[in-house]
Design an enzyme around this catalytic site. Sequence first.
Site, short mmCIF file in Angstrom:
data_model
loop_
_atom_site.label_atom_id
_atom_site.label_comp_id
_atom_site.label_asym_id
_atom_site.label_seq_id
_atom_site.Cartn_x
_atom_site.Cartn_y
_atom_site.Cartn_z
CG HIS A 1 -6.48 -3.00 4.20
ND1 HIS A 1 -5.11 -3.20 4.04
CD2 HIS A 1 -6.76 -1.88 3.51
CE1 HIS A 1 -4.60 -2.23 3.28
NE2 HIS A 1 -5.58 -1.42 2.94
CE1 TYR B 1 -12.07 1.62 -6.18
CE2 TYR B 1 -14.30 2.17 -6.81
CZ TYR B 1 -13.35 1.22 -6.52
OH TYR B 1 -13.67 -0.09 -6.56
CG HIS C 1 -1.15 3.20 -3.79
ND1 HIS C 1 -1.51 3.13 -5.12
CD2 HIS C 1 -1.74 2.13 -3.19
CE1 HIS C 1 -2.27 2.05 -5.31
NE2 HIS C 1 -2.42 1.43 -4.16
CG ASP D 1 -2.32 0.58 0.91
OD1 ASP D 1 -2.37 1.59 0.18
OD2 ASP D 1 -3.33 0.04 1.38
CG HIS E 1 -6.86 3.18 3.44
ND1 HIS E 1 -5.67 3.64 2.92
CD2 HIS E 1 -7.02 1.94 2.94
CE1 HIS E 1 -5.15 2.72 2.12
NE2 HIS E 1 -5.95 1.68 2.11
#
Lengths: 333, 333
Positions: free
Chosen positions: B194, B285, B17, B14, B196
Amino acid sequence: MSQSLNILDVSLRDGSHSVRHSFTVEQVRAAAKGLNAAGVRYFEVTHGDGLGGSSLQYGLSKVDELKLIEAAVEEATFSEVSVLLIPGIGTKQDLQAAASIGAKMVRVATHVTEADVAAQHIGLGRELGLKTVGFLMMAHMTPVEKIVEQAKLFESYGAEVVYVTDSAGALLPHEVTARVAALKDTLQCDIGFHAHNNLSMALANTIAAIEAGANYIDGSLRALGAGAGNTQTEVMVAVLEKLGYQTGIDLYKLMDVANEVIAPLMQQPQEISGSSLVLGYAGVYSSFLLHAQKAAQQFGVDERDILMELGQRKTVGGQEDLIYEVAQQLVKA
Amino acid sequence: MSQSLNILDVSLRDGSHSVRHSFTVEQVRAAAKGLNAAGVRYFEVTHGDGLGGSSLQYGLSKVDELKLIEAAVEEATFSEVSVLLIPGIGTKQDLQAAASIGAKMVRVATHVTEADVAAQHIGLGRELGLKTVGFLMMAHMTPVEKIVEQAKLFESYGAEVVYVTDSAGALLPHEVTARVAALKDTLQCDIGFHAHNNLSMALANTIAAIEAGANYIDGSLRALGAGAGNTQTEVMVAVLEKLGYQTGIDLYKLMDVANEVIAPLMQQPQEISGSSLVLGYAGVYSSFLLHAQKAAQQFGVDERDILMELGQRKTVGGQEDLIYEVAQQLVKA
């Protein structure tokens, strides 16, 4: 759900630490204008260590805080300006001066076991007609009964709000709930909560506090504040909206002041760095960090072991000599 | 409390990115060595968008990911190396190549409603003897029943773990609890989570997931990852210890790799910026952001209104045309 959350933004006070007390009149004016336009009920403007904090010991302010408060008050047509006062650093004269130029709230801050030093300052705040708040710092360091006792003292002196203040960012949600709920059960006055993000739990702790009955809540734009920073005000408002709370704040306008005024003046990102994590994990004063690093080098031990031991011993400000003693004992052990 | 938490670090996937896919063999080797020494059971090494992600569309990798995986595997004497595979981006051949150089786990990732595209890839993972995981992305976009249905599909294909993946950082703890608890009730396999941090709730959500029964948990050192980053692994381990969980990880060694290897390679801080907050708040997104900004400028509307409307409509990747349509409708409204 509570319809009466009072959001208090501390960007221009706790944030003072993060910018090394370098706020200018123009910066304060721009932030104050934005907070006022967004409908933030209260915001605080003072040296990071409160009125009178500008000193060699606590860091010299670039601009006299009274000039900053004055500029903020001029912009605050809706909002009310708060000042922080730590007895022993700031004086009653400092508070009178702040009130005379338009401050409307005072938060009198003491270590969580030392509310008794604040009786006169709370009294003066009431006399001056200010919204008067007691602010119990390092609230993780005592059991629930002790913080209840100290909060009662603040209330007995006349505080209209008492804050649970997680100065080291060391509390977890169940610990916040226990503290706030106990105060809510015992006190008649309003309850507040002030978080730091050293363990990445500032917003979760804030929500726990609200659910336990706190209705005065601190935040800071872009999290600008000491250590890993505070609960990020604009993120908090977004999440509170998602949870169905009414904050009365215009989220987009709040984001604008965060991104257009605060972000450009930041001197470093408000990340959870190695140091801020260890301070939160150990639960010690941020001012111990440099001493611990020096002692670690001098005695060849890990600074983290020193800080953890200081946390275990519930060391408080003024006991800096202990840091070297602990380092020495770690070598022997 | 669970004694069998499996921590999986995604800094080297991750995080790709966040560093624009610029990881070098030396960086991966240093991080892998540190994660291995700290006792982290699993860590993931792949392009941010999974095997085969290096492309003009998703961003070209500086170094072939197979070289990075190979270096990581060499250092991983205790840890096992995971790879991410998004069917449609990566292929079965990519997975065979990764397995042949020592990857031990594959996580097959699909949009939360599209597990059915992953049947063959899950099957191949099992054939290759890999620990095989289903990874349901954008898990905030569907009701609980739908994610249960999709997770069952993954399990029926042979997945040994199914993840609730909050790709947009849009979930709140009660929503995480609902999803993980429903999977725990229905599935025989293990459950993962998971997070964010776009709404500053990554760690709080992670704790909610563990309390609801998840035992595979992702984190990223210094939060290095897309958007506002992931749950910060070293902070998570510190907090889990405080809560009494056994992670088997050496916290100081983990802090060392975070601060000495990851911090120096970061290209920007993992703060909650204006953009990452809006993406989490809207639940869309991250790849929509630039389009929304362009459309906002073209039609003279606020990009936040566009993103919020896209979130309302539950727009998914591939529907980028809708962004301009929404902007046009906002002008008329």
